[in-house]
Every structure is written in C-alpha cells, then in structure tokens.
Design a protein around this motif. Structure first.
Motif, short mmCIF file in Angstrom:
data_model
loop_
_atom_site.label_atom_id
_atom_site.label_comp_id
_atom_site.label_asym_id
_atom_site.label_seq_id
_atom_site.Cartn_x
_atom_site.Cartn_y
_atom_site.Cartn_z
N GLN A 46 6.01 -1.25 0.94
CA GLN A 46 6.13 -0.16 -0.01
C GLN A 46 5.45 -0.52 -1.33
OE1 GLN A 46 10.41 0.30 -0.13
NE2 GLN A 46 10.36 2.02 1.31
N ALA A 49 1.69 -0.20 -0.78
CA ALA A 49 1.29 1.20 -0.66
C ALA A 49 1.38 1.92 -2.00
CB ALA A 49 2.16 1.90 0.38
N TYR A 190 -4.67 1.73 5.31
CA TYR A 190 -3.31 1.88 4.79
C TYR A 190 -2.69 3.17 5.30
CZ TYR A 190 -2.78 -1.94 1.37
OH TYR A 190 -2.61 -3.16 0.75
N ALA A 191 -3.49 4.26 5.26
CA ALA A 191 -2.99 5.55 5.74
C ALA A 191 -2.74 5.50 7.25
CB ALA A 191 -3.99 6.65 5.40
N PHE A 196 1.65 4.99 3.47
CA PHE A 196 1.86 6.01 2.45
C PHE A 196 2.91 7.02 2.90
CE2 PHE A 196 -2.84 5.11 1.78
CZ PHE A 196 -2.63 4.29 0.69
N THR A 200 6.16 7.72 -1.96
CA THR A 200 5.26 6.85 -2.73
C THR A 200 4.24 7.69 -3.49
OG1 THR A 200 3.75 6.54 -0.85
CG2 THR A 200 5.52 4.92 -1.12
N ALA A 201 3.83 8.83 -2.92
CA ALA A 201 2.87 9.70 -3.61
C ALA A 201 3.49 10.27 -4.89
CB ALA A 201 2.44 10.83 -2.69
N ASP A 204 3.60 7.50 -7.43
CA ASP A 204 2.26 7.28 -7.97
C ASP A 204 1.90 8.33 -9.01
OD1 ASP A 204 1.51 4.95 -6.59
OD2 ASP A 204 0.98 6.09 -4.80
#
Length: 251
Positions: A46, A49, A190-191, A196, A200-201, A204
């Motif tokens: 996590q 990411a 990573y995707a 992700f 996490t988005a 971010d």
C-alpha cells in the motif's frame, strides 16, 4: 484497508513534502525515505502504491525548472537499463510477501546510510575515473529493480552519475529525467498487480497539493539550502525507519 485519519495524515503529509524536496532539489537519492516512513503505518504494498502517483506528480512538477539541463548520454544509458530492472522487480513482487518487502525496503535504507558513512569516513573510496557505459546500463538495471520494489532507485543511479563528474544542476536534471521515465514505466505493472485501489487514489488526490509544495520547496532549496543539513536529516530518518522495518520483518 487503511483509514484516512489523523495518524495517517500526520505521517503522510511530512513524508510527501520530504519526497518533493528531495526529488525537486537534491536528486532522488533519499526520496525513498518517504516510502520507508509510510511503511511503518501501512502495508508495504500500500505504501508503494500510494507513493508512485505522488512521485509522478513531483516528476512532472520538477521537469520544467531543469528542462534540457540534463546529460543526455548518461541519462539514456540509465533509462535503457532501467526497463529490464523494472520487469525484474515486477516478477519479484509477484512472488514475495509483505515481510520480505519490509526487509528489502529496510535493508536498502540502512545499507544506503552505511555506504554513505563509509564513503565519508574514507572506508569506501570514490571512483578515480569515470565509469564506462556498460556500468551505466548495469546501474540502470539496479535502479529500475530497487525503484520498483522500494522506490529506492536513487542510490545506484547516483553512484553512476556522480562518477561522471557532472555539475550539481546537471546531476539534478539528469536524475529528474531518469526517474520520470522509470516511474512512468512502473505504473502499468503496478496497476496489473492490483496495487492501486480507489482508496489509494483518494489519498493521493488529498496529498497531491503537498507533493507540489514539496517539489517547489525542493527547487528553491537546490539553490539555497545546505546539502549537508538536508542529507544529514535524511540519513537519520532512513536509519530509524529502515531499522524498524527490518525488525518488523524478522519478528
């Protein structure tokens, strides 16, 4: 899933600002301290990411001030080597667990500090001559790999670039360019690995302003702040967080 609470932001905001300052003004050598710090309160996957989009924002924010000030031949060698390094990192990540990632991140953190202290004390000697092009490709492979598994590609890239006797600004600009490409190359695997999430988005998105602030401070600090003071703080952070991650992984 981690909570977006006071503890999270109390740790994440300084970590993100620190990453911006490091990448914006002092190369990427110690920016991975941010991942080490976040890994203290998050699962290592996590933390990685969460940091990648932040690092990509910082890359874009710092490209402009250093545009075309890089050394293209040396940067190109590192980027060419980094692609297979990223692929190797993706393979290892898929075959490992959280504790091994903690051990890798912690080991790289502490190892980097030991290497720096050894160089400062004269235990490790610098390179008398510029390293040859094959060394640049190899450094790129190592940078791509360590960048994928811990966002710690800065040290191997720095070893090669510093051997080329670049100016401070040329070194900084080359680092910005190289890791802009490496971080972009890491996004797809990573995707694909499912690192992700919408959570996490959201984190971010909330942290992006602090990333931009850190990048701006880093560009300013490149011309004003003592490198010795900045890296001294960074090495203390790396030692503490790296040691804690190693302990958690082993115990």
């Amino acid at each position: 899933m981690f909570e977006l609470n006071f503890l999270f932001f109390a740790v994440a905001i300084p970590a993100v600002i620190f990453a911006g300052i490091s990448k914006g003004g002092f190369g990427s050598g110690v920016a991975f301290a941010s991942s080490s710090i976040l890994a203290l309160i998050l699962d290592p996957g996590q933390a990685l990411a969460l940091m990648l989009p932040i690092l990509m924002v910082i890359d874009v924010a710092t490209l402009g001030p250093y545009w075309k000030r890089w050394n293209w031949p040396d940067s190109r060698l590192l980027m060419l080597g980094a692609i297979p390094g990223v692929a190797l990192g993706a393979w290892l990540y898929k075959a490992t667990d959280a504790d091994l990632l903690r051990l890798l991140i912690g080991g790289i953190s502490v190892g980097f500090v030991i290497w720096h202290v050894g160089k400062t004390q004269g235990w490790v000697r610098g390179f008398a001559n510029r390293l040859p092009p094959p060394a640049g490709l190899f450094a790129g492979v190592v940078a791509g790999f360590t960048s994928f598994v811990s966002h710690a590609g800065g040290p191997p890239a720095a070893v090669y670039l510093l051997s080329q006797r670049l100016s401070k600004t040329e070194f900084q600009a080359s680092t910005v360019l190289v890791f802009w490409v490496i971080n972009a190359a890491k996004f797809v695997p990573y995707a694909y690995l499912g690192m992700f999430t919408w959570h996490t988005a959201l984190a971010d998105l909330l942290l992006t302003p602090f990333a931009i602030l850190g990048a701006w401070l880093g560009v300013r600090a490149h011309w004003m702040m003592s490198e010795r003071l900045f890296f001294g703080i960074a090495y203390v952070l790396l030692t503490i967080t790296g040691s804690k991650l190693i302990w958690d992984a082993l115990v």
